[in-house]
Design an enzyme around this catalytic site. Structure first.
Site, PDB file in Angstrom:
ATOM      1  N   LYS A 279       0.835  -1.216   0.000  1.00  0.00           N
ATOM      2  CA  LYS A 279       0.000   0.000   0.000  1.00  0.00           C
ATOM      3  C   LYS A 279       0.861   1.254   0.000  1.00  0.00           C
ATOM      4  CE  LYS A 279      -2.919   2.456   3.375  1.00  0.00           C
ATOM      5  NZ  LYS A 279      -3.554   2.316   4.715  1.00  0.00           N
ATOM      6  N   ASP A 284      -2.394  10.312   4.254  1.00  0.00           N
ATOM      7  CA  ASP A 284      -3.786   9.921   4.461  1.00  0.00           C
ATOM      8  C   ASP A 284      -4.468  10.860   5.443  1.00  0.00           C
ATOM      9  OD1 ASP A 284      -6.193   8.624   4.550  1.00  0.00           O
ATOM     10  OD2 ASP A 284      -5.500   6.986   5.833  1.00  0.00           O
ATOM     11  N   LYS A 291      -9.685  12.301   9.409  1.00  0.00           N
ATOM     12  CA  LYS A 291      -9.102  11.819  10.654  1.00  0.00           C
ATOM     13  C   LYS A 291      -9.017  12.942  11.688  1.00  0.00           C
ATOM     14  CE  LYS A 291      -5.999   8.416   8.508  1.00  0.00           C
ATOM     15  NZ  LYS A 291      -6.460   7.203   9.220  1.00  0.00           N
ATOM     16  N   ASP A 302       1.846   6.112   5.935  1.00  0.00           N
ATOM     17  CA  ASP A 302       0.818   5.241   5.368  1.00  0.00           C
ATOM     18  C   ASP A 302       1.248   4.584   4.060  1.00  0.00           C
ATOM     19  OD1 ASP A 302      -1.606   4.126   6.084  1.00  0.00           O
ATOM     20  OD2 ASP A 302      -2.785   5.485   4.850  1.00  0.00           O
ATOM     21  N   ASP A 361     -11.977   6.768   4.792  1.00  0.00           N
ATOM     22  CA  ASP A 361     -10.736   6.522   5.530  1.00  0.00           C
ATOM     23  C   ASP A 361     -10.349   5.045   5.516  1.00  0.00           C
ATOM     24  OD1 ASP A 361      -8.496   7.236   6.983  1.00  0.00           O
ATOM     25  OD2 ASP A 361      -9.496   7.020   8.925  1.00  0.00           O
ATOM     26  N   GLU A 363      -9.395   3.540   2.871  1.00  0.00           N
ATOM     27  CA  GLU A 363      -8.986   3.676   1.473  1.00  0.00           C
ATOM     28  C   GLU A 363      -7.917   2.681   1.054  1.00  0.00           C
ATOM     29  OE1 GLU A 363      -5.550   4.857   3.315  1.00  0.00           O
ATOM     30  OE2 GLU A 363      -7.588   5.416   3.899  1.00  0.00           O
ATOM     31  N   ARG A 365      -7.532  -0.483   1.494  1.00  0.00           N
ATOM     32  CA  ARG A 365      -8.038  -1.734   0.927  1.00  0.00           C
ATOM     33  C   ARG A 365      -8.548  -1.534  -0.505  1.00  0.00           C
ATOM     34  NH1 ARG A 365     -12.167  -2.306   5.773  1.00  0.00           N
ATOM     35  NH2 ARG A 365     -10.351  -1.277   6.701  1.00  0.00           N
TER      36      ARG A 365
END
Length: 515
Positions: A279, A284, A291, A302, A361, A363, A365
């Protein structure tokens, strides 16, 4: 000040006797153990022969007694020892004596010693002569990882004044010591590369820049590289990557890095093929499902999964593993804006599955699903995938233990190897009933469940929907372990850790050896 990060790893040499000249500025790192006397705790030198004379050992132990040293784990003392040609001796405690030492105990001790070196640029150590499997490699890994620093964005006012650790001399009599030491150096340098990428701030590392750096690193070791830009991604139907990245002015990328190692195998037709997916969310915010501000700055990490995958595949090429390794790395920045995806939107993943985005959030996946389907088109024997997937990982396992999900047998194999190399992955189940929590009224799947519980497992079940049935698969969730927000410990610095680079590479080595 430089804005091009790049930790310069020290040189590594192996010697079978204590150097007598040119080491006046060097520090000798010597392991010590506890005497075991509860009423009079003390420390004695471990692994001295054949490198230190008895009178030198006595001199070191006398100094330790004067300092009330106990030999406890992580305890360090600096001593002047006139009988030695080095500038000073640094002892590092290992705790109670053992007949054989776990490699990660020595790796941690070496890391503790390296962090205590301050301005020393050259070290010599007897750590590698301790009994146990993999001790020589672990010693070098610990010293390099413990001495890691990231100062690319510091001005001259706050940048370290010294050059850092530049030379390591390992004292070891084993026949394959040089090979093992250089292997450890290569692994540690790959981890440092992953750390550099993660520590680079999002102002300077966005999808196009991460793709550029991945390309540069990969081409330096002879990998084939394909960089897919936002126009090509949209045309090919990478709906997850496009959907997550559409809120940012800095468009997404997908990078493919290919090590054709089967041609190095004795029997190329039987060589295994391994897919890696990582990933690459370069920052993020959570998107529209934003968040909390308090810890959002940590989301520079991230893309830790992408960094580890890039480091792993380049290491596979550098060390010429005789298997094919194909890395697929989706990269995007998750930002809120007028063009960002909204909760309730439906996107079509690469391969045709539709997903209702209930939470922007969740995201990671979405971009991973695209990459998994693409990776499975290569018909790999194994798929290893990693990401800072869920905050639920830290709730379940804390900040130092990755969660490993996937096909039962391969999951357990990956977790066992992770524990062996000291990254301590733990196998987690993927109950079939959790798929019911991902039902959507408008799409094939929802990207989150409506439940508070089992967040890591639900994410794993979501990803499993995109893995080809013929592929043995493991996902390593490193949401906590990829980035250390606390104090440094062992060979782990504050900030990026490089986890799970060592796990993934060790799995590749195991597959190359055992299929």
């Amino acid at each position: 000040m430089t804005t091009e990060p790049g930790y310069l790893s020290p040189s590594v040499a192996v010697a079978t006797s204590m150097p007598k000249r040119g080491v006046g500025a060097a520090v000798l790192i010597v392991p010590v153990v506890s005497t075991g006397e509860e009423d009079r705790p003390g420390a004695v030198v471990a692994s001295a022969e054949p490198f230190l004379r008895a009178d030198t050992v006595a001199e070191i132990e006398a100094g330790l007694r004067a300092l009330d040293a106990t030999g406890a784990s992580d305890q360090v003392h600096r001593l002047a020892v006139p009988s030695l040609p080095v500038g000073s001796v640094l002892t590092v405690g290992l705790g109670k004596p053992r007949r054989e030492w776990p490699a990660d105990t020595i790796r941690c001790a070496a890391g503790v010693a390296a962090r205590a070196l301050n301005s020393s640029e050259a070290v010599i150590t007897t750590l590698a002569e301790l009994p146990g499997d993999g001790i020589c490699s672990a010693t070098v890994e610990g010293l390099i990882l413990g001495s890691y620093r990231f100062s690319a964005f510091r001005s001259d006012k706050t940048a370290p004044k010294d050059a850092g650790l530049r030379k390591i001399t390992v004292l070891c009599c084993a026949k394959d010591a040089k090979k093992r030491a250089l292997h450890g150096a290569a692994v540690a340098t790959a981890v440092a590369t992953a750390r550099d990428l993660v520590n680079t701030p999002p102002s300077h590392l966005f999808p196009a820049e991460l793709a550029k750096r991945a390309k540069t690193l990969s081409e330096s070791v002879g990998l084939d590289v394909e960089v897919i830009d936002e126009k090509a991604l949209k045309k090919a139907g990478y709906g997850g990557v496009i959907g997550v990245g559409q809120g940012s002015s800095r468009p997404p990328r997908l990078v493919r890095l290919i090590h054709r190692g089967s041609r190095l195998a004795k029997n190329p037709q039987k060589a295994k093929k391994v897919a890696l997916v990582g990933k690459g969310i370069t920052f993020d915010t959570g998107g529209i499902s934003i968040k909390p501000a308090a810890s959002m700055h940590h989301m520079t990490s991230d893309m830790g999964g992408a960094a580890a995958v890039i480091a792993t595949v380049t290491l596979a090429a550098r060390l010429r593993l005789p298997i094919d390794v194909i890395a697929t790395v989706p990269m995007a920045e998750n930002m809120p804006s007028a063009t960002a995806q909204r909760p309730g939107d439906v996107l079509t993943q690469y391969g045709g599955t539709t997903v209702e985005v209930l939470n922007t959030d969740a995201e990671g996946r979405l971009i991973l699903a695209d990459a998994i389907v693409r990776a499975c088109e290569d018909k790999p024997d194994y798929l290893i995938e990693t990401s800072t997937l869920t905050g639920a990982q830290t709730v379940a396992l804390g900040t130092r233990i990755p969660g490993v999900m996937g096909s039962d047998e391969f999951r357990d194999r990956v977790a066992a190897i992770s524990q062996r190399v000291g990254e301590n992955g733990w196998p987690m189940p993927l109950p079939d009933d959790l798929k019911d929590d991902l039902k959507s009224t408008v799409a094939d799947l929802a990207n989150v469940s409506g439940q508070r519980f089992a967040g890591m497992l639900v994410a794993g079940v979501f990803l499993r929907e995109f893995v080809a049935e013929s592929v043995d698969w493991a996902h390593i969730d490193v949401a906590g372990p990829a980035y250390n927000t606390g104090s440094a410990w062992g060979y782990t610095p504050k900030g990026a850790t490089g986890v799970p680079t060592r796990t993934m590479f060790a799995v590749l080595e195991d597959i190359a050896k055992n299929g």
